[in-house]
Write a protein that holds these residues in place. Structure first.
Motif, PDB file in Angstrom:
ATOM      1  N   VAL A   1       3.937  -0.181   2.162  1.00 18.12           N
ATOM      2  CA  VAL A   1       3.622   0.493   3.421  1.00 18.12           C
ATOM      3  C   VAL A   1       4.889   0.735   4.232  1.00 18.12           C
ATOM      4  O   VAL A   1       5.117   1.842   4.748  1.00 18.12           O
ATOM      5  CB  VAL A   1       2.600  -0.327   4.228  1.00 18.12           C
ATOM      6  N   PHE A   2       5.742  -0.282   4.340  1.00 20.37           N
ATOM      7  CA  PHE A   2       6.986  -0.096   5.092  1.00 20.37           C
ATOM      8  C   PHE A   2       7.924   0.883   4.382  1.00 20.37           C
ATOM      9  O   PHE A   2       8.605   1.681   5.035  1.00 20.37           O
ATOM     10  CB  PHE A   2       7.671  -1.447   5.307  1.00 20.37           C
ATOM     11  N   ALA A   3       7.938   0.844   3.054  1.00 16.01           N
ATOM     12  CA  ALA A   3       8.755   1.803   2.308  1.00 16.01           C
ATOM     13  C   ALA A   3       8.250   3.224   2.518  1.00 16.01           C
ATOM     14  O   ALA A   3       9.038   4.173   2.628  1.00 16.01           O
ATOM     15  CB  ALA A   3       8.757   1.449   0.822  1.00 16.01           C
ATOM     16  N   GLY A   4       6.921   3.384   2.579  1.00 11.39           N
ATOM     17  CA  GLY A   4       6.368   4.699   2.838  1.00 11.39           C
ATOM     18  C   GLY A   4       6.771   5.230   4.192  1.00 11.39           C
ATOM     19  O   GLY A   4       7.146   6.409   4.338  1.00 11.39           O
ATOM     20  N   GLU A   5       6.726   4.363   5.207  1.00  9.69           N
ATOM     21  CA  GLU A   5       7.142   4.790   6.544  1.00  9.69           C
ATOM     22  C   GLU A   5       8.614   5.183   6.537  1.00  9.69           C
ATOM     23  O   GLU A   5       9.009   6.190   7.143  1.00  9.69           O
ATOM     24  CB  GLU A   5       6.885   3.654   7.533  1.00  9.69           C
ATOM     25  N   HIS A   6       9.431   4.417   5.830  1.00  6.97           N
ATOM     26  CA  HIS A   6      10.862   4.732   5.729  1.00  6.97           C
ATOM     27  C   HIS A   6      11.093   6.033   4.952  1.00  6.97           C
ATOM     28  O   HIS A   6      12.076   6.742   5.196  1.00  6.97           O
ATOM     29  CB  HIS A   6      11.590   3.574   5.035  1.00  6.97           C
ATOM     30  N   ASN A   7      10.145   6.354   4.052  1.00  7.65           N
ATOM     31  CA  ASN A   7      10.312   7.520   3.176  1.00  7.65           C
ATOM     32  C   ASN A   7       9.602   8.760   3.724  1.00  7.65           C
ATOM     33  O   ASN A   7       9.250   9.650   2.977  1.00  7.65           O
ATOM     34  CB  ASN A   7       9.792   7.187   1.774  1.00  7.65           C
ATOM     35  N   GLY A   8       9.366   8.780   5.029  1.00 10.54           N
ATOM     36  CA  GLY A   8       8.866  10.009   5.644  1.00 10.54           C
ATOM     37  C   GLY A   8       7.377  10.072   5.851  1.00 10.54           C
ATOM     38  O   GLY A   8       6.838  11.156   6.147  1.00 10.54           O
ATOM     39  N   TRP A   9       6.677   8.936   5.701  1.00  8.66           N
ATOM     40  CA  TRP A   9       5.230   8.959   5.922  1.00  8.66           C
ATOM     41  C   TRP A   9       4.950   9.164   7.402  1.00  8.66           C
ATOM     42  O   TRP A   9       5.130   8.272   8.214  1.00  8.66           O
ATOM     43  CB  TRP A   9       4.599   7.661   5.425  1.00  8.66           C
ATOM     44  N   SER A  10       4.526  10.366   7.744  1.00  6.37           N
ATOM     45  CA  SER A  10       4.148  10.695   9.114  1.00  6.37           C
ATOM     46  C   SER A  10       3.259  11.926   9.061  1.00  6.37           C
ATOM     47  O   SER A  10       3.192  12.633   8.054  1.00  6.37           O
ATOM     48  CB  SER A  10       5.378  10.981   9.981  1.00  6.37           C
ATOM     49  N   LYS A  11       2.608  12.191  10.169  1.00  8.27           N
ATOM     50  CA  LYS A  11       1.728  13.360  10.236  1.00  8.27           C
ATOM     51  C   LYS A  11       2.504  14.651  10.060  1.00  8.27           C
ATOM     52  O   LYS A  11       1.968  15.655   9.589  1.00  8.27           O
ATOM     53  CB  LYS A  11       0.965  13.361  11.557  1.00  8.27           C
ATOM     54  N   ASP A  12       3.760  14.639  10.402  1.00  6.15           N
ATOM     55  CA  ASP A  12       4.581  15.846  10.264  1.00  6.15           C
ATOM     56  C   ASP A  12       4.881  16.183   8.815  1.00  6.15           C
ATOM     57  O   ASP A  12       5.124  17.354   8.480  1.00  6.15           O
ATOM     58  CB  ASP A  12       5.909  15.675  11.012  1.00  6.15           C
ATOM     59  N   ASN A  13       4.880  15.176   7.940  1.00  8.01           N
ATOM     60  CA  ASN A  13       5.376  15.375   6.582  1.00  8.01           C
ATOM     61  C   ASN A  13       4.349  15.235   5.476  1.00  8.01           C
ATOM     62  O   ASN A  13       4.485  15.884   4.431  1.00  8.01           O
ATOM     63  CB  ASN A  13       6.504  14.375   6.296  1.00  8.01           C
ATOM     64  N   VAL A  14       3.349  14.366   5.664  1.00  8.84           N
ATOM     65  CA  VAL A  14       2.484  13.974   4.552  1.00  8.84           C
ATOM     66  C   VAL A  14       1.031  13.934   5.015  1.00  8.84           C
ATOM     67  O   VAL A  14       0.735  13.499   6.129  1.00  8.84           O
ATOM     68  CB  VAL A  14       2.885  12.587   4.001  1.00  8.84           C
ATOM     69  N   GLY A  15       0.117  14.387   4.159  1.00 11.93           N
ATOM     70  CA  GLY A  15      -1.308  14.286   4.442  1.00 11.93           C
ATOM     71  C   GLY A  15      -1.880  15.556   5.032  1.00 11.93           C
ATOM     72  O   GLY A  15      -1.415  16.667   4.753  1.00 11.93           O
TER      73      GLY A  15
ATOM     74  N   ILE B   1     -11.663  10.432  -6.103  1.00 13.22           N
ATOM     75  CA  ILE B   1     -10.573  10.745  -5.174  1.00 13.22           C
ATOM     76  C   ILE B   1      -9.860   9.441  -4.854  1.00 13.22           C
ATOM     77  O   ILE B   1     -10.491   8.465  -4.455  1.00 13.22           O
ATOM     78  CB  ILE B   1     -11.093  11.386  -3.877  1.00 13.22           C
ATOM     79  N   VAL B   2      -8.537   9.401  -5.022  1.00 17.65           N
ATOM     80  CA  VAL B   2      -7.757   8.211  -4.734  1.00 17.65           C
ATOM     81  C   VAL B   2      -6.642   8.589  -3.771  1.00 17.65           C
ATOM     82  O   VAL B   2      -6.180   9.735  -3.744  1.00 17.65           O
ATOM     83  CB  VAL B   2      -7.175   7.600  -6.034  1.00 17.65           C
ATOM     84  N   GLY B   3      -6.218   7.618  -2.950  1.00 15.41           N
ATOM     85  CA  GLY B   3      -5.097   7.901  -2.080  1.00 15.41           C
ATOM     86  C   GLY B   3      -4.607   6.668  -1.354  1.00 15.41           C
ATOM     87  O   GLY B   3      -5.398   5.826  -0.941  1.00 15.41           O
ATOM     88  N   HIS B   4      -3.295   6.570  -1.200  1.00 13.81           N
ATOM     89  CA  HIS B   4      -2.686   5.553  -0.351  1.00 13.81           C
ATOM     90  C   HIS B   4      -1.646   6.240   0.518  1.00 13.81           C
ATOM     91  O   HIS B   4      -0.701   6.846   0.009  1.00 13.81           O
ATOM     92  CB  HIS B   4      -2.032   4.462  -1.192  1.00 13.81           C
ATOM     93  N   MET B   5      -1.818   6.195   1.795  1.00 13.30           N
ATOM     94  CA  MET B   5      -0.944   6.790   2.803  1.00 13.30           C
ATOM     95  C   MET B   5      -0.989   8.312   2.783  1.00 13.30           C
ATOM     96  O   MET B   5      -1.151   8.939   3.829  1.00 13.30           O
ATOM     97  CB  MET B   5       0.496   6.278   2.666  1.00 13.30           C
ATOM     98  N   GLY B   6      -0.863   8.918   1.607  1.00 13.35           N
ATOM     99  CA  GLY B   6      -0.889  10.373   1.521  1.00 13.35           C
ATOM    100  C   GLY B   6      -2.223  10.995   1.869  1.00 13.35           C
ATOM    101  O   GLY B   6      -2.325  12.207   2.023  1.00 13.35           O
ATOM    102  N   CYS B   7      -3.261  10.159   2.005  1.00 17.20           N
ATOM    103  CA  CYS B   7      -4.579  10.664   2.376  1.00 17.20           C
ATOM    104  C   CYS B   7      -4.772  10.753   3.885  1.00 17.20           C
ATOM    105  O   CYS B   7      -5.794  11.260   4.368  1.00 17.20           O
ATOM    106  CB  CYS B   7      -5.667   9.776   1.787  1.00 17.20           C
TER     107      CYS B   7
END
Length: 640
Positions: free
Chosen positions: A294-308, A325-331
C-alpha cells in the motif's frame, strides 16, 4: 480523429482505412492515438492486444469496438489438430514449444501469495473441447480412470457447496512439458478431437497493456475468452484477461468475458509495488508485505489523478477460476454496474483467499451497483480500505457466501441489496452501514485485533492512519432479516451489550481515566440499530427501539430463475405496510468514529437512500427492505 478498421480479410500491410483494413487488432493498437476509434469486423482473433498509446482525457479516448451487429471474438487460445488416439478415449498431440514463445502455460504453475494449493500441481494451461474447459489431471495414468469429484466445501464454513461441474470432471488432460515440445494427453469421453473444436490456451491476456499509464481506453462489444492468467493476490501483479494495468479512466462495457484461468477483469496492482514476496521469502507475514504494498503504491503514483476511475458496465462474466473482477488500489474511484457475474471459482481446481465474483482491496469511493452475482464461491469480497465504498441494488443468490467485508474501517454503505444465499454475510470490519437490504441467510460478525490496517483522508488515497478492527461502530437500519432452515445466526442480536451512542461509549471509557489504549480495548464500541424487520427466527438487537419482529412468521422467501429473468417470492405480515420508517440520509447516518468521516457521495455531497433495487424513488419514509412495492401477504416480483 481517425477510424481504423480490422478484418479477417485484411492485411497488416494495409493502411487500416475502411477499404483496406488491418488483419490484426494489434496493428491498429500500434497506430491509434487519442481520439481515434478501432472498429473490428466479425471473426475470431487469436491475439493478445497490447494498447500502445493512451487517450488523453475522457473526451479524447481511444475506442476499441466490435462492428455494429457483428460477433467479434478475441481468444488467448489456438486450435490444435492432429490428435492421435492412444487408448480407450485417450488421445495425445505433440505441440512445438515455438507456439508458446517465452510463455508456456503448461509449464507454469498457478502460484502466488494467499494461494493455499501451493504444491505446483495446477498449471496455467487449459484444454477446451467445443468451448468447454476440461480439468487437469495430475498424472498420465489418472486419465484412464477419471473419478467423480469429491464433495466441495465452502472455504470459510466447510459446508457443502452446490456442485455445478460434477458431470464435466471426467474430461481430463495432462501435459508432459519437454525441452522442445509439449505433449498433451486428454480423455475426451468419446468425442473425436479432430472433428470437434479443440483449443489450448497459449496467452495470458486478451486485452492488457504491457506498460502502465495507458489511460482513457474504451473496449466494447467483444467476446474475450480462454486466457492463462496467473493468480492475482493483492501483493503481486494482478493480471486479467482484460484490464487497464495501473492506468486511469478505462471503460469496459457490453463484453462477454469468460474462461480465464484466474481473473476476468483486473483493475489492480502492477508488479513494481510487490511480487508475492511472502511466498518468495517466508521471512515475515503476508500481512506485513501487503502494508508495504500500500505504501509502495502511494509512492508509485497511486492517486485519483493517475490511477483508477474506471467504468465496468453491462458485461457478462463467467467461468473464471479465481475472480470475475479483481483489483487492489487500481480499482479506486471506479463504477461497477449492470454486470452479470456467475460461476466464478466454482471449478475448485485450486483454492486460496483471493476468490470472489468481485474481489477488491482499497476500493476507495468505488460504487458497485445493480449487478447480478450468483453461483460463485463468494459473491463480493471487500478486503482492506473499503472507504467511501457503496454497494447497492445488487442481487446475490446461490453463492457459497454472498458478501464479505474484511478489516476495513468505513465509512462503507451497503444498501438496497438482496443477499439470498445460505451464508449471506461475513462482517469483520467496523464503520459500516447496512440499510434497506434483505439479508436472508447466516451472518458472522467479529472483531480483528491482531491486524492494523490503513484508513485514508476522505475521498483520497492519502493514508491518514492505521488501526485494528475493535468491532462495533456499525449501523443497521431498515433491513429485513430472514433466518433460513438450519441457519446458525441471522439478525442483529450479536451486538447485544454494545452501547447505543458515541457519548455513552466515551463516558464508559472515561470511568477508567486516566487511560489510553487499554481503556478503549476493554469497552464495547457503539452501534446504531433501528427500524429493522425480523422473520423466520431472525433475532433483533436487545436495545432496538423500533422494530417489526415476528420470529415465528414464515416469509416463504425464495429466488427463482426463469430463463434469464429472476423472480422474488416473499410473504409479509399485515403489519409490514404500516411499518414505514425514515429514509436514511447523511445527517442521520452516525459519523464514523475511527476514520472521523461521514457517509456521503464521492464528491463530498450529502446522500439520501430512497431509491430501491428496482429504481423506484420513495419519499422521506420508506418500507423496510430493498423493494418499495412490496405488500402485506404474498409477493411475487420480477427483479432482473
Amino acid at each position: 480523429m481517425t477510424t481504423y478498421y480490422v478484418s479477417k480479410n485484411g492485411s497488416d500491410q494495409n493502411d487500416g482505412h475502411k477499404d483496406s483494413p488491418f488483419l490484426t487488432i494489434q496493428k491498429a493498437a500500434d497506430v491509434a492515438i487519442a481520439g481515434d476509434t478501432v472498429t473490428v469486423h466479425e471473426g475470431v482473433y487469436r491475439e493478445w492486444v497490447k494498447p500502445l498509446n493512451p487517450g488523453l482525457s475522457s473526451r479524447r479516448r481511444i475506442v476499441y469496438q466490435a462492428a455494429e451487429n457483428e460477433h467479434v471474438v478475441i481468444k488467448g487460445s489456438e486450435v490444435i489438430e492432429h490428435w492421435e488416439e492412444v487408448g480407450d478415449h485417450i488421445w495425445k498431440t505433440s505441440v512445438d514449444n515455438q507456439l508458446f514463445g517465452d510463455f508456456n502455460p503448461f509449464a507454469k504453475a498457478v502460484w502466488g501469495d494467499w494461494l493455499t494449493s501451493i504444491d505446483h500441481t495446477n498449471h496455467l494451461g487449459a484444454v477446451y473441447i467445443d468451448g468447454k474447459a476440461m480439468f487437469e489431471a495430475h498424472s498420465r495414468e489418472a486419465l484412464e480412470h477419471p473419478k467423480q469429484r469429491q464433495t466441495v466445501e465452502n472455504f470459510f464454513t466447510h459446508e457443502q457447496l452446490p456442485d455445478f461441474y460434477s458431470d464435466d470432471t471426467k474430461y481430463l488432460w495432462y501435459a508432459d512439458v519437454q525441452e522442445n515440445r509439449t505433449v498433451i494427453y486428454a480423455n475426451f469421453q468419446g468425442i473425436d478431437p479432430n472433428t470437434a473444436l479443440t483449443e489450448i490456451n497459449v496467452r495470458p491476456c486478451c486485452f492488457f497493456p504491457e506498460r502502465t499509464g495507458i489511460n482513457y481506453i474504451t473496449v466494447r462489444n467483444f467476446e474475450m475468452a480462454q486466457t492463462a492468467t496467473q493468480w492475482a493476490p493483492p501483493t503481486g501483479e494482478q493480471q486479467g484477461l482484460i484490464g487497464p494495468h495501473w492506468s486511469k479512466g478505462w471503460i469496459i462495457e457490453d463484453n462477454v468475458i469468460h474462461d480465464s484461468k484466474c481473473s476476468g477483469i483486473s483493475l489492480g496492482k502492477e508488479l513494481s509495488t510487490g511480487d508475492s514476496y511472502y511466498y518468495r521469502r517466508f521471512d515475515k507475514p503476508g500481512y506485513t508485505y501487503q502494508i508495504e504494498t500500500v505504501f509502495a503504491g502511494e509512492h508509485n503514483g497511486w492517486s485519483k489523478d493517475n490511477v483508477g476511475s474506471h467504468i465496468i458496465r453491462r458485461n457478462h462474466i463467467y467461468n473464471c477460476g479465481q475472480t470475475g473482477i479483481v483489483g487492489h488500489m487500481g480499482c479506486a474511484f471506479s463504477q461497477i454496474y449492470d454486470n452479470d457475474i456467475h460461476d466464478i471459482a466454482t471449478r475448485h481446481e485450486f483454492e486460496g483467499w483471493e476468490i470472489a465474483g468481485i474481489k477488491l482491496h482499497a476500493a476507495i469511493d468505488t460504487q458497485i451497483r445493480h449487478n447480478r452475482i450468483y453461483r460463485c464461491s463468494l459473491g463480493t469480497w471487500l478486503d482492506w480500505q473499503a472507504q467511501g465504498t457503496r454497494v447497492r441494488q445488487n442481487i446475490y443468490y446461490h453463492n457459497g457466501m454472498d458478501f464479505f467485508v474484511e478489516v476495513s474501517h468505513g465509512p462503507f454503505l451497503i444498501e438496497n441489496n438482496i443477499f439470498a444465499s445460505k451464508y449471506a454475510l461475513r462482517h469483520l470490519s467496523d464503520g459500516g452501514a447496512y440499510v434497506n437490504n434483505i439479508i436472508a441467510g447466516d451472518m458472522l460478525v467479529d472483531d480483528v485485533r491482531n491486524r492494523s490496517t490503513p484508513y485514508h483522508l476522505p475521498h483520497s488515497t492519502t493514508i491518514k492512519g492505521m488501526t485494528p478492527v475493535y468491532g462495533g461502530d456499525d449501523r443497521y437500519f431498515n433491513n429485513i432479516f430472514i433466518s433460513r432452515e438450519k441457519a446458525k445466526h441471522c439478525g442483529t442480536d450479536m451486538y447485544d451489550g454494545h452501547p447505543q451512542s458515541l457519548q455513552a461509549y466515551i463516558d464508559d471509557v472515561q470511568t477508567q481515566a486516566p487511560t489510553d489504549l487499554e481503556g478503549y480495548e476493554a469497552k464495547k464500541t457503539p452501534v446504531y440499530i433501528n427500524n429493522n424487520a425480523y422473520f423466520n427466527g431472525a433475532k433483533n438487537y436487545a436495545d432496538e427501539a423500533n422494530k417489526l419482529s415476528d420470529p415465528s412468521f414464515d416469509s416463504k422467501f425464495a429466488i427463482e430463475e426463469r430463463g434469464r429473468s429472476l423472480y422474488l417470492t416473499i410473504n409479509l405480515p399485515e403489519a409490514y405496510t404500516v411499518f414505514k420508517v425514515p429514509a436514511k440520509v447523511t445527517d442521520t447516518l452516525p459519523h464514523v468514529r475511527l476514520v472521523d468521516a461521514d457517509f456521503e457521495q464521492p464528491d463530498g455531497s450529502p446522500l439520501k437512500i430512497n431509491t430501491d433495487l428496482l429504481g423506484r424513488v420513495a419519499d422521506d419514509h420508506v418500507l423496510t427492505g430493498p423493494i418499495q412495492s412490496l405488500n402485506s401477504g404474498e409477493n411475487h416480483i420480477k427483479i432482473w
